[in-house]
Design an enzyme around this catalytic site. Sequence first.
Site, PDB file in Angstrom:
ATOM      1  N   GLY A 245      30.259 -21.883 -14.356  1.00  0.00           N
ATOM      2  CA  GLY A 245      30.280 -22.107 -15.800  1.00  0.00           C
ATOM      3  C   GLY A 245      29.205 -21.275 -16.479  1.00  0.00           C
ATOM      4  O   GLY A 245      29.493 -20.417 -17.291  1.00  0.00           O
ATOM      5  N   PHE A 246      27.964 -21.559 -16.116  1.00  0.00           N
ATOM      6  CA  PHE A 246      26.805 -20.817 -16.635  1.00  0.00           C
ATOM      7  C   PHE A 246      26.695 -20.915 -18.152  1.00  0.00           C
ATOM      8  O   PHE A 246      26.085 -20.059 -18.780  1.00  0.00           O
ATOM      9  CB  PHE A 246      26.848 -19.354 -16.178  1.00  0.00           C
ATOM     10  N   ILE A 472      30.295 -27.803 -11.307  1.00  0.00           N
ATOM     11  CA  ILE A 472      30.371 -26.375 -11.641  1.00  0.00           C
ATOM     12  C   ILE A 472      29.770 -25.528 -10.525  1.00  0.00           C
ATOM     13  O   ILE A 472      29.406 -24.369 -10.742  1.00  0.00           O
ATOM     14  CB  ILE A 472      29.684 -26.080 -12.997  1.00  0.00           C
ATOM     15  N   GLY A 473      29.713 -26.133  -9.342  1.00  0.00           N
ATOM     16  CA  GLY A 473      29.164 -25.409  -8.201  1.00  0.00           C
ATOM     17  C   GLY A 473      27.746 -25.819  -7.866  1.00  0.00           C
ATOM     18  O   GLY A 473      27.145 -25.320  -6.919  1.00  0.00           O
ATOM     19  N   ARG A 652      11.677 -35.453  -9.078  1.00  0.00           N
ATOM     20  CA  ARG A 652      12.351 -35.808  -7.834  1.00  0.00           C
ATOM     21  C   ARG A 652      13.423 -34.766  -7.515  1.00  0.00           C
ATOM     22  O   ARG A 652      14.256 -34.426  -8.357  1.00  0.00           O
ATOM     23  CB  ARG A 652      13.003 -37.182  -7.953  1.00  0.00           C
ATOM     24  N   ASN A 655      18.285 -33.482  -3.714  1.00  0.00           N
ATOM     25  CA  ASN A 655      18.809 -32.934  -2.457  1.00  0.00           C
ATOM     26  C   ASN A 655      18.215 -31.540  -2.268  1.00  0.00           C
ATOM     27  O   ASN A 655      18.583 -30.611  -2.982  1.00  0.00           O
ATOM     28  CB  ASN A 655      20.345 -32.878  -2.540  1.00  0.00           C
ATOM     29  N   THR A 658      20.884 -28.552  -1.962  1.00  0.00           N
ATOM     30  CA  THR A 658      21.578 -28.066  -3.170  1.00  0.00           C
ATOM     31  C   THR A 658      20.573 -27.515  -4.180  1.00  0.00           C
ATOM     32  O   THR A 658      20.864 -26.554  -4.894  1.00  0.00           O
ATOM     33  CB  THR A 658      22.433 -29.180  -3.801  1.00  0.00           C
ATOM     34  N   GLY A 726      15.793 -31.230 -14.602  1.00  0.00           N
ATOM     35  CA  GLY A 726      16.846 -30.266 -14.317  1.00  0.00           C
ATOM     36  C   GLY A 726      16.255 -28.991 -13.750  1.00  0.00           C
ATOM     37  O   GLY A 726      15.206 -28.530 -14.205  1.00  0.00           O
ATOM     38  N   GLU A 729      18.623 -24.260 -14.325  1.00  0.00           N
ATOM     39  CA  GLU A 729      18.312 -23.120 -15.195  1.00  0.00           C
ATOM     40  C   GLU A 729      16.835 -22.726 -15.113  1.00  0.00           C
ATOM     41  O   GLU A 729      16.339 -21.989 -15.953  1.00  0.00           O
ATOM     42  CB  GLU A 729      18.699 -23.462 -16.636  1.00  0.00           C
TER      43      GLU A 729
END
Lengths: 763, 338
Positions: A245-246, A472-473, A652, A655, A658, A726, A729
């Site tokens: 998506g990006f 979205i990957g 935190r 994972n 990922t 997050g 990005e």
Amino acid sequence: MNAAAPEPKANMGQPVPRYDAVAKVAGRATYGSDMPLDNPAYAFLVTSAIARGRINGFDLDDAKRVRGVIDIITHENAPDLKESKLFSNGGYAGTTIQPLKSADIAHDGEIVAVVIAESYEAAREAANRVKVSYTAATPSASFDSPGTTKAAAKGQNAQFKEDPQVGDFAKAFDEAEVKVDAAYETPTQHHNPMELFSTSCVWMGDDLVIYEPSQYVYGLKNGVAEQLGIDADKVRVVNPYVGGGFGSRGSMTPRTAIIAGIAKRLNRPIKLVPTRDQGFTIATYRAETRHAIKLGANRDGKLVALRHEGVEVSSRADPYCVGGTKTTTRLYACPNVDSLVSIVRADRNTPGFMRSPPEVPYMFALESAMDELAVKLDMDPIELRRVNDTTNEPIGGKPYTSRSLMGCFDEAAKAFGWSQRSAAPKSMSDGDWLIGYGCAATCYPTQMAPSAARVRLQRDGRTRVEIAGHEIGTGAYTVIAQTAAERLGVPLEQVAVFIGDSDLPPGPVAGGSNSTASTCSAVMMVCDQIRQRMFKAMMPRQSLTDKAKETVGIGRTPTMQAAKSDRTLDLERAFDALGVGVIEEYGEWKPEGAPPDSFKAMHSGHARLVGGAAMKDKIAYAFGAEFVEVRVNRFTHEIRAPRLVGAFAAGRIMNPRTARSQLMGGLIWGMSSALLEATEIDQRTARYVNDNLADYLVPVSADVPGVEVILLSEQDDHINPAGAKGLGELANVGTNAAICNAIYHATGQRIRKLPVRLENIEV
Amino acid sequence: MRPFSYQRATDPDMAVQALSADAAVDNPLTRATVQPLAGGTTLIDLMKLDVMRPAAIVDINPLAEGWSAIDPGRENLRLGALAKMSDVAAQGEVQRNYPVIANSLKLAASAQLRNMATLGGNVMQRTRCPYFRDVSYENCNKRNPGSGCAAMDGVNRMHAVLGVSDQCIATYPGDFAQALIALDATVEITGRSGTRSMPFAQLHKAPGSTPETETALRSGELISAFVVPGRWPRSVYLKARDRQSYEFALSSAAVALDVQHGAIKDARVALGGVATVPWRSREAEALLKGQTFDDGLAERAAEAAFADAKGRQYNNFKIALGKRVVARALHRAVTMEI
């Protein structure tokens, strides 16, 4: 543990493999255009060959003769669609330029006709045979073109609320002992996700199902309903997997309502798969930007004055801008700050969100200027950041909820071998290659959005989690499953996750790196509702809330880890006590500081991100530090970046596997952005020229032999229940400057315009 | 893409006959309505882009049995036109005695493409000029003779500085052809009247006033083999490009030297990425022959190679770059251990 699955440190989840890994590798993951349709017709777009002007008319005879052609839709016979407001101004759309409304052309590659046929091949052939006659006007392509207009962003873009300022910049800069005054430039870039901008629209009576890669199924559902003038409950958007998506799929593009309208008229499903080059003009992109930075500092390196002026290109129709000064004016301690963001309007399609929209261009400018300042001060660039590190942002004095910037610098510097660097430019080499080391800070706002979730727990422990989130990957399935498994105490294999469907409880837009924090916080809350019900059944006479909190950990954040006193749920006992076979709970979670009407907005597809610099009494960012080795060939001037090392702290880490993939991808994209990517615009015609993946360069494996990601432990109890910042990005922000700083070190040449190409090097 | 008929040719006669079905028999191959299909890595792309619209395709892959041999003889190297780029690049004797050939092939395209693409198709690869490859631009003298050239004052960073005309500045994109032209290769062409040979240097036509022609091949003709005379163990292919792999040259040099007792007995210099056709620089060669190598000589040769270069707005850098690439390639060739 292998490199792909880093050993978890404190406050990190398990590096479990992706929930959807096997499905993807085996080709079983179904993307939008994979969805089987019953007797579909195929659409192929015809897009404009001019950027400004009018359509005189069409010659469709040749096209209509192609066997299998059903219809050709132009502005003369297009379905009537209602207007849509710009996403940045509270609407759903990535552009308010609505094609097929009139004979007017507003930008290169605007949709001017849609051919509908019995097969993709027939539609494509007929589209090739459509002849359009235009009267072209001279378009304004970009910054330097005649005919553009320029105005301050504030007041025209609702998302850009302020030009941050504090103190007296002019006086402080004037009196500063050491100054940097430099201009920087970033190019047009396109997302180019692997999956094309397809859409399939299927009507069943008055109900519409859309299969389309989207980063916001609730936004698309509501937006298309608005354009069609139907109830949003009649529209369902389905996309269990999105091929990248990006940012390009966060807001609605005009194609969807057009195809839906044609499908309704035809009373048949329609599948559209546009071409790669059409994706450059029927969706959004990162617009080119220009920056003027002024830094004033004392001899000891302390900043006394900072000014950041940014100018961005947008379309004639829409005041899109990214306005990254909200970040760059707050990153370092500095008592006198000034800023201004302006928008230049040209004859272009409307730009939009692209991975780290504000930070990529604006931080390139600031972190390049910081390196220039370090050179002027004869100071190590890491030490310059340390001298100006701060616990509170300078504009409003609000404290950062947590800030591990210097920890990241130190860890990354160690792993990179920064101490081996000889500071003088042009002082390191290896055969034909000049070697340069460079570094830069990276950061990204911690954002959250309201999110709902439904969780269903069976007696045997099988769990179903439903949330209209998006894969979205990034690993959304995986971290949602991990969160539910951990919270309910069931094995991970027992958890099934359903996302990417607007019939599920509303989730946030997969943008602004808010998804993990928002969806996992919602899932945690709903899992706690289940635990609470069970606890109530098992211990009916106890004071529920208090006892539950103390006994099973309800209300605890996972950042504190399952405390030793926590008891595992005995499911059998709980279900016996409840006397049911299944427990299902639905809940709606909103972040601290979300406006009162947040849940209403969530259901109507109006994404509202909170966090970052916009919080009331605090400011939340994730940080990192990036180090790059570049090699510049003395003879060919080719530039390569064989080593990229980044250390990141983002609360935190749900994972580490990922997370590492996201950050690696970010570093590689950052390198790509610095050295390869640029959409070339023909200045005469305002058309994109290299609109394909052969000519729009992205890295190949040989370009990125060494990428290292270091995850720092960080705990932040002031952001969201998940404790997560997050990071999707985060990594591609600092790389641009780190590479230019390394090029300076290799060659002694300061390059302030991206991408850097061999012709820009003068050794 | 438009409908086309497809036919497999099982022997050369059948292929030639099928390709000769073109209405205008003496069309340049670029304009022929019947096109041969080998690896398909250029033709299929251009058909999808609607740039090439053949009515018929003749699949010549069945001819590979006879036309794909790699045959390093005592006197010369014979390469079948249907040999795959990857196979030739990996062949031991080619690597030992013709490193310029092996490396020009190895540094081209991607592994996947090299596995598909044939030598014959590779030298016939058409330009990557974006204005040529996008039919929404009307001005392209290659596609629409006489319509003008959109690249001339457009985005022309990748375009040619040598062999240009006021009609076309499109770059010949390949790598292998530079090695062939440098080594005085001949090309074998099979047509209606049997097989003929011509110097490889005569295969490609500079644009001049007919940029649509591109090569000397006519409809009904096929390249069946290349023959490279002699052995050139002291040879290099140097390629400068924006990324490390899978990218066309901004500038490249194919250099082959015969150095005896410190003197350059014979020198071959060809340039890629900078010219409209595979480009041999006899000017540079003349300066080198009979001389003893030093960096000054390399620079003078490089200077001579670009003496007639004409840069435009975005590709002017290729002149300086090209000179450095030539000088460096010469240096490498002289210093390489053989």
